[in-house]
Design a protein around this motif. Structure first.
Motif, PDB file in Angstrom:
ATOM      1  N   VAL A  93     -22.850 111.904-102.499  1.00  0.00           N
ATOM      2  CA  VAL A  93     -22.685 111.442-101.202  1.00  0.00           C
ATOM      3  C   VAL A  93     -24.140 111.773-100.172  1.00  0.00           C
ATOM      4  CG1 VAL A  93     -21.579 111.415 -98.923  1.00  0.00           C
ATOM      5  CG2 VAL A  93     -20.413 111.314-101.191  1.00  0.00           C
ATOM      6  N   TRP A  94     -24.444 113.063-100.271  1.00  0.00           N
ATOM      7  CA  TRP A  94     -25.738 113.340 -99.640  1.00  0.00           C
ATOM      8  C   TRP A  94     -26.895 113.080-100.157  1.00  0.00           C
ATOM      9  CZ3 TRP A  94     -25.059 116.073 -94.902  1.00  0.00           C
ATOM     10  CH2 TRP A  94     -23.704 116.601 -94.693  1.00  0.00           C
ATOM     11  N   TYR A  95     -26.832 112.708-101.451  1.00  0.00           N
ATOM     12  CA  TYR A  95     -28.101 112.540-102.036  1.00  0.00           C
ATOM     13  C   TYR A  95     -28.163 110.831-101.521  1.00  0.00           C
ATOM     14  CZ  TYR A  95     -31.168 110.162-105.401  1.00  0.00           C
ATOM     15  OH  TYR A  95     -32.147 109.474-106.044  1.00  0.00           O
ATOM     16  N   ALA A  96     -27.255 110.165-101.740  1.00  0.00           N
ATOM     17  CA  ALA A  96     -27.155 108.651-101.257  1.00  0.00           C
ATOM     18  C   ALA A  96     -27.523 108.666 -99.627  1.00  0.00           C
ATOM     19  CB  ALA A  96     -25.848 107.997-101.309  1.00  0.00           C
ATOM     20  N   ALA A  97     -26.988 109.584 -98.962  1.00  0.00           N
ATOM     21  CA  ALA A  97     -27.363 109.613 -97.440  1.00  0.00           C
ATOM     22  C   ALA A  97     -28.909 109.836 -97.118  1.00  0.00           C
ATOM     23  CB  ALA A  97     -26.493 110.657 -96.624  1.00  0.00           C
ATOM     24  N   VAL A  98     -29.474 110.617 -97.838  1.00  0.00           N
ATOM     25  CA  VAL A  98     -31.107 110.925 -97.601  1.00  0.00           C
ATOM     26  C   VAL A  98     -31.740 109.790 -98.121  1.00  0.00           C
ATOM     27  CG1 VAL A  98     -32.874 112.413 -98.409  1.00  0.00           C
ATOM     28  CG2 VAL A  98     -30.662 113.407 -98.098  1.00  0.00           C
ATOM     29  N   THR A  99     -31.337 109.258 -99.279  1.00  0.00           N
ATOM     30  CA  THR A  99     -32.455 108.142 -99.733  1.00  0.00           C
ATOM     31  C   THR A  99     -32.022 107.031 -98.825  1.00  0.00           C
ATOM     32  OG1 THR A  99     -30.421 107.437-101.124  1.00  0.00           O
ATOM     33  CG2 THR A  99     -32.386 108.762-102.230  1.00  0.00           C
TER      34      THR A  99
ATOM     35  N   PHE B 107     -35.058 104.923 -96.718  1.00  0.00           N
ATOM     36  CA  PHE B 107     -35.420 103.522 -96.730  1.00  0.00           C
ATOM     37  C   PHE B 107     -35.280 102.928 -95.534  1.00  0.00           C
ATOM     38  CE2 PHE B 107     -35.515 104.091-101.212  1.00  0.00           C
ATOM     39  CZ  PHE B 107     -36.320 103.074-101.557  1.00  0.00           C
ATOM     40  N   SER B 108     -34.168 103.358 -94.686  1.00  0.00           N
ATOM     41  CA  SER B 108     -33.696 102.641 -93.408  1.00  0.00           C
ATOM     42  C   SER B 108     -35.039 102.883 -92.338  1.00  0.00           C
ATOM     43  CB  SER B 108     -32.366 103.202 -92.818  1.00  0.00           C
ATOM     44  OG  SER B 108     -31.960 102.581 -91.801  1.00  0.00           O
ATOM     45  N   LEU B 109     -35.478 104.046 -92.206  1.00  0.00           N
ATOM     46  CA  LEU B 109     -36.355 104.146 -91.335  1.00  0.00           C
ATOM     47  C   LEU B 109     -37.862 104.128 -91.784  1.00  0.00           C
ATOM     48  CD1 LEU B 109     -34.968 107.592 -89.621  1.00  0.00           C
ATOM     49  CD2 LEU B 109     -35.140 105.217 -88.688  1.00  0.00           C
ATOM     50  N   ALA B 110     -37.884 103.821 -93.105  1.00  0.00           N
ATOM     51  CA  ALA B 110     -39.277 103.833 -93.894  1.00  0.00           C
ATOM     52  C   ALA B 110     -40.276 105.002 -93.724  1.00  0.00           C
ATOM     53  CB  ALA B 110     -40.142 102.533 -93.309  1.00  0.00           C
ATOM     54  N   ILE B 111     -39.504 106.258 -93.646  1.00  0.00           N
ATOM     55  CA  ILE B 111     -40.190 107.384 -93.553  1.00  0.00           C
ATOM     56  C   ILE B 111     -40.859 107.918 -94.856  1.00  0.00           C
ATOM     57  CG2 ILE B 111     -39.176 108.402 -91.481  1.00  0.00           C
ATOM     58  CD1 ILE B 111     -37.360 109.950 -93.273  1.00  0.00           C
ATOM     59  N   CYS B 112     -42.131 108.510 -94.888  1.00  0.00           N
ATOM     60  CA  CYS B 112     -42.363 109.455 -95.811  1.00  0.00           C
ATOM     61  C   CYS B 112     -43.105 108.370 -97.165  1.00  0.00           C
ATOM     62  CB  CYS B 112     -41.537 110.349 -96.730  1.00  0.00           C
ATOM     63  SG  CYS B 112     -41.126 111.650 -95.584  1.00  0.00           S
ATOM     64  N   PHE B 113     -43.368 107.173 -96.499  1.00  0.00           N
ATOM     65  CA  PHE B 113     -44.049 106.186 -97.074  1.00  0.00           C
ATOM     66  C   PHE B 113     -45.399 105.825 -96.473  1.00  0.00           C
ATOM     67  CE2 PHE B 113     -39.637 105.223 -98.879  1.00  0.00           C
ATOM     68  CZ  PHE B 113     -39.932 104.887-100.137  1.00  0.00           C
ATOM     69  N   GLY B 114     -45.904 106.526 -95.530  1.00  0.00           N
ATOM     70  CA  GLY B 114     -47.135 106.246 -94.894  1.00  0.00           C
ATOM     71  C   GLY B 114     -47.151 105.095 -93.773  1.00  0.00           C
ATOM     72  N   ASN B 115     -45.926 104.457 -93.690  1.00  0.00           N
ATOM     73  CA  ASN B 115     -45.970 103.191 -92.826  1.00  0.00           C
ATOM     74  C   ASN B 115     -46.058 103.597 -91.580  1.00  0.00           C
ATOM     75  OD1 ASN B 115     -45.822 101.734 -95.196  1.00  0.00           O
ATOM     76  ND2 ASN B 115     -43.382 101.889 -95.054  1.00  0.00           N
ATOM     77  N   ILE B 116     -45.337 104.783 -91.162  1.00  0.00           N
ATOM     78  CA  ILE B 116     -45.309 105.036 -89.765  1.00  0.00           C
ATOM     79  C   ILE B 116     -46.376 105.883 -89.103  1.00  0.00           C
ATOM     80  CG2 ILE B 116     -43.804 106.473 -88.115  1.00  0.00           C
ATOM     81  CD1 ILE B 116     -41.975 104.422 -89.422  1.00  0.00           C
ATOM     82  N   ILE B 117     -47.005 106.586 -90.113  1.00  0.00           N
ATOM     83  CA  ILE B 117     -48.396 107.099 -89.813  1.00  0.00           C
ATOM     84  C   ILE B 117     -49.449 106.001 -89.646  1.00  0.00           C
ATOM     85  CG2 ILE B 117     -50.517 108.289 -90.676  1.00  0.00           C
ATOM     86  CD1 ILE B 117     -48.255 109.900 -92.129  1.00  0.00           C
TER      87      ILE B 117
ATOM     88  N   GLY C 117     -39.958 104.550-109.402  1.00  0.00           N
ATOM     89  CA  GLY C 117     -41.359 104.274-108.784  1.00  0.00           C
ATOM     90  C   GLY C 117     -41.260 104.558-107.356  1.00  0.00           C
ATOM     91  N   ALA C 118     -40.257 104.441-106.470  1.00  0.00           N
ATOM     92  CA  ALA C 118     -40.272 104.643-105.346  1.00  0.00           C
ATOM     93  C   ALA C 118     -39.118 105.737-104.639  1.00  0.00           C
ATOM     94  CB  ALA C 118     -39.449 102.987-104.657  1.00  0.00           C
ATOM     95  N   THR C 119     -37.988 105.794-104.922  1.00  0.00           N
ATOM     96  CA  THR C 119     -37.004 106.573-104.322  1.00  0.00           C
ATOM     97  C   THR C 119     -37.388 108.068-104.995  1.00  0.00           C
ATOM     98  OG1 THR C 119     -35.383 105.091-104.374  1.00  0.00           O
ATOM     99  CG2 THR C 119     -34.596 107.364-104.000  1.00  0.00           C
ATOM    100  N   PHE C 120     -37.620 108.137-106.221  1.00  0.00           N
ATOM    101  CA  PHE C 120     -38.001 109.683-106.632  1.00  0.00           C
ATOM    102  C   PHE C 120     -39.194 109.997-106.364  1.00  0.00           C
ATOM    103  CE2 PHE C 120     -39.233 112.651-110.018  1.00  0.00           C
ATOM    104  CZ  PHE C 120     -38.203 113.533-109.880  1.00  0.00           C
ATOM    105  N   VAL C 121     -40.424 109.173-106.507  1.00  0.00           N
ATOM    106  CA  VAL C 121     -41.657 109.685-106.089  1.00  0.00           C
ATOM    107  C   VAL C 121     -41.487 109.800-104.373  1.00  0.00           C
ATOM    108  CG1 VAL C 121     -44.013 108.760-105.857  1.00  0.00           C
ATOM    109  CG2 VAL C 121     -42.581 108.496-107.836  1.00  0.00           C
TER     110      VAL C 121
END
Length: 653
Positions: free
Chosen positions: A321-327, A331-341, A490-494
């Motif tokens: 459940v915690w793993y699902a919450a983190v992922t 995806f919800s906030l689009a963090i750690c993908f470079g978009n916000i920066i 390609g997305a979640t784990f990376v």
């Protein structure tokens, strides 16, 4: 938990006057000050500058001057940035991904971990990435000039963003297909076809008569909306052992339309996407509130909403459940993908980023919960239609939930269901476009930063063509199998692994203490203990724990009940290794670029240090910042140097 500004009474916390200089100086350049138009040359100048300022490019809202004298576009005003962030972060991750993730993890059992993770991971990381982008005016790769040896994190995140961008656009194609289908006199998913057999239940609102009540009670039936999505829209196969098949021509056409719209919005960079952000951010809420009223008026809706909101405390001990919450937060906030920066890098230097981060993260949470109430209200109605109390059994989970439950609810509208269907799928399309524009803009910014001579429109057209061709994979009969595979490997784990690298690099290599000093220099706000402790300890540890859990309890990825072939798993892990391996790949040239007279170990250590031009983009502000850092370093020369004192000082100093 809130930060407090020591200058708020004088300047609203937007700048730190200690590092601005005299207001009468001829070379003054105030971070965060917009400049009115110069009547002579049309450029924007600071009203408190004298005529001989010699700093024509400083902090203009239309153009900023970079470290090498290059001009960098920026938002037309502060509201465009906020609206663009809302359009990016409030998207299909909320309306499409959140409900099915909650359904798969027990409804109310998922909400509590989600909110906890949002506070301890989502909000701190969102604010952190906004700060770095605005402070440096650099994209998601060049921002690692604060520690060049770690630049591979940015490249790995760009790879993950590229993968998400390609399959995200295909979701836009699905919404366009439904949008067109909504104009039929009778909604095509509202009724059963003969070939679907007696297990099919019409999605259109019908009274259950005594004659067919025995059939309803004999077992859970599948709605015509689900049959329509699986058999007609996706043409889904039972397996991909014999290949994925050929793309659907209707979805291929819809995908082309989606990419044309994305490219059109991005054509002039943030100038054009900023103007579109008002509609992209605000229109979806009007439709969602209409659907909320309709969903809650359905029979049995209350039971579904109760299932969604009722906490199941024992589920808090389940790591899944915690793993699902983190992922989901990722995806919800689009963090750690470079978009916000990337988005924040187009801000003026002194913009109140703290306020915007709070607005976006709060609104994102509200939207997720709102869409959850709508979906689970509909699921409660489906359970009522099937005479069952098991909410989780009435529809299959997975990404298709939004294309099954929402259409099913719309089919039950007695008054103009076509109108509501058109509005809903237009809303879904607008939500997706807002997020897709943000992700594609991240890619174009990285390319533009590397190849400054390229025109923006050539980069945008190139991204659209490549994105379209790769997107054809997902609109084949086996496309959802491919999407599921690339989404994880390609997305979640990376993104999860690189997020840990990113947080450790910022918090412990660059340093929480220095970051907090940068924040105070930029917007005159002292950072609270909440953010300091989350950045340094809580958030990295939570992420590391989730990663360890993922690896220790890893089970082969499945799509529904299908297990992929061995070679597919090998490809998936190679893709993950390629994404994460960017950290090592780009570390090598970063070390080689250091002075040749240094030894290997000295060159490695120096590669962890910020580049000489790290800091604000404006040359005058950069000079003041460098002096500010130098003075701070001189004060620290006589402090204790024990390891425990350094750790304490980094967090609380």
């Amino acid at each position: 938990m809130e930060t407090t500004g020591n200058n708020n009474n004088n300047n609203n916390g937007y700048m730190n006057q200690a590092f601005v200089g005299s207001l009468n100086a001829s070379t003054i350049s105030i971070p965060g000050a917009y400049k009115p138009n110069d009547p002579v040359n049309g450029k924007k100048t600071n009203p408190i500058e004298t005529a001989g300022s010699g700093d024509p490019g400083d902090d203009q809202p239309g153009v900023e001057t970079g470290q090498q004298g290059k001009q960098r576009a920026s938002w037309n005003n502060d509201i465009e940035f906020l609206m663009s962030c809302i359009a990016l972060s409030v998207g299909l991750g909320n309306v499409w991904r959140f409900p099915f993730t909650a359904l798969e993890n027990g409804g109310g059992a998922f909400v509590i971990p989600y909110l906890i993770v949002l506070v301890l991971v989502g909000k701190p990381v969102y604010y952190l990435e906004m700060l770095l982008g605005q402070f440096s005016s650099r994209g998601s790769v060049k921002v690692y000039d604060f520690s060049p040896i770690m630049r591979g994190i940015g490249y790995g995140q760009v790879l993950a963003t590229g993968i998400v961008t390609t399959y995200y656009a295909t979701l836009m194609a699905l919404t366009l297909r439904y949008f067109v289908d909504s104009f039929y006199p009778t909604l095509p998913w509202s009724y059963c076809r003969a070939e679907w057999g007696p297990e099919c239940l019409d999605s259109a609102s019908q009274e259950t008569s005594p004659a067919n009540s025995s059939l309803v009670n004999s077992g859970v039936r599948t709605t015509s909306a689900e049959f329509y999505f699986t058999n007609i829209i996706l043409r889904e196969k039972a397996s991909i052992d014999d290949g994925i098949g050929y793309p659907s021509w209707s979805l291929a056409l819809a995908l082309a339309v989606a990419w044309v719209i994305i490219a059109g919005i991005m054509f002039k960079g943030v100038k054009s996407s900023g103007k579109a952000s008002y509609f992209l951010a605000l229109f979806p809420y009007a439709v969602m509130f209409v659907l909320l009223v309709r969903a809650l008026s359905l029979p049995g809706a209350f039971d579904g909403v109760l299932y969604f909101l009722r906490p199941q405390w024992h589920k808090l001990l389940e790591p899944q459940v915690w793993y699902a919450a983190v992922t989901q937060v990722f995806f919800s906030l689009a963090i750690c993908f470079g978009n916000i920066i990337m988005y924040a890098s187009y801000n003026r230097f002194g913009h109140n980023i703290y306020r915007d981060a709070n607005i976006v993260t709060t609104l994102d949470t509200f939207t997720s919960l709102l869409s959850g109430v709508i979906i689970f209200g509909i699921l409660g109605n489906l359970a009522h239609e099937n005479n069952t109390s098991d909410i989780a059994s009435v529809v299959n989970g997975g990404p298709g939930l939004a294309f099954i439950s929402y259409p099913d609810a719309i089919a039950k509208f007695k008054f103009l269901p076509q109108l509501f269907s058109v509005l809903f799928f237009l809303m879904l399309f607008v939500l997706g476009i807002g997020s897709n524009v943000g992700m594609a803009s991240c890619l174009s910014t990285v390319i533009k930063d590397q190849f400054g001579h390229l025109r923006n429109w050539t980069i945008v057209v190139g991204i659209a063509i490549v994105g379209y061709l790769l997107g054809l994979l997902y609109i084949t009969p086996g496309g959802q199998f491919v999407l599921n595979l690339l989404d994880f490997f390609g997305a979640t784990f990376v993104a999860l692994v690189l997020a840990i690298f990113e947080l450790v690099t910022i918090a412990w290599i660059y340093g929480v203490k220095r970051l907090c000093r940068d924040v105070e220099f930029m917007i005159g706000i002292k950072t609270s203990l909440y953010y300091r402790i989350c950045w340094a300890v809580i958030t990295p540890l939570m992420m590391l724990t989730i990663l360890i859990y993922t690896l220790v309890l890893y089970e082969p990825l499945k799509y529904k009940d299908y297990t992929y072939q061995t070679g597919v798993y090998v490809f998936g892990w190679c893709l993950s290794a390629f994404g994460v391996g960017q950290v090592l790949f780009w570390a090598i040239p970063a070390v080689q670029e250091q002075p040749a007279h240094l030894g290997l170990w000295a060159r490695i250590r120096k590669a962890f240090e910020p580049l000489p031009n790290w800091g604000p983009a404006d040359p005058q502000t950069l000079k003041r910042y460098q002096l500010y850092v130098q003075e701070a370093n001189e004060k620290e020369m006589f402090q204790r140097s024990s390891i425990w004192h350094k750790i304490y000082d980094n967090i609380f100093g």
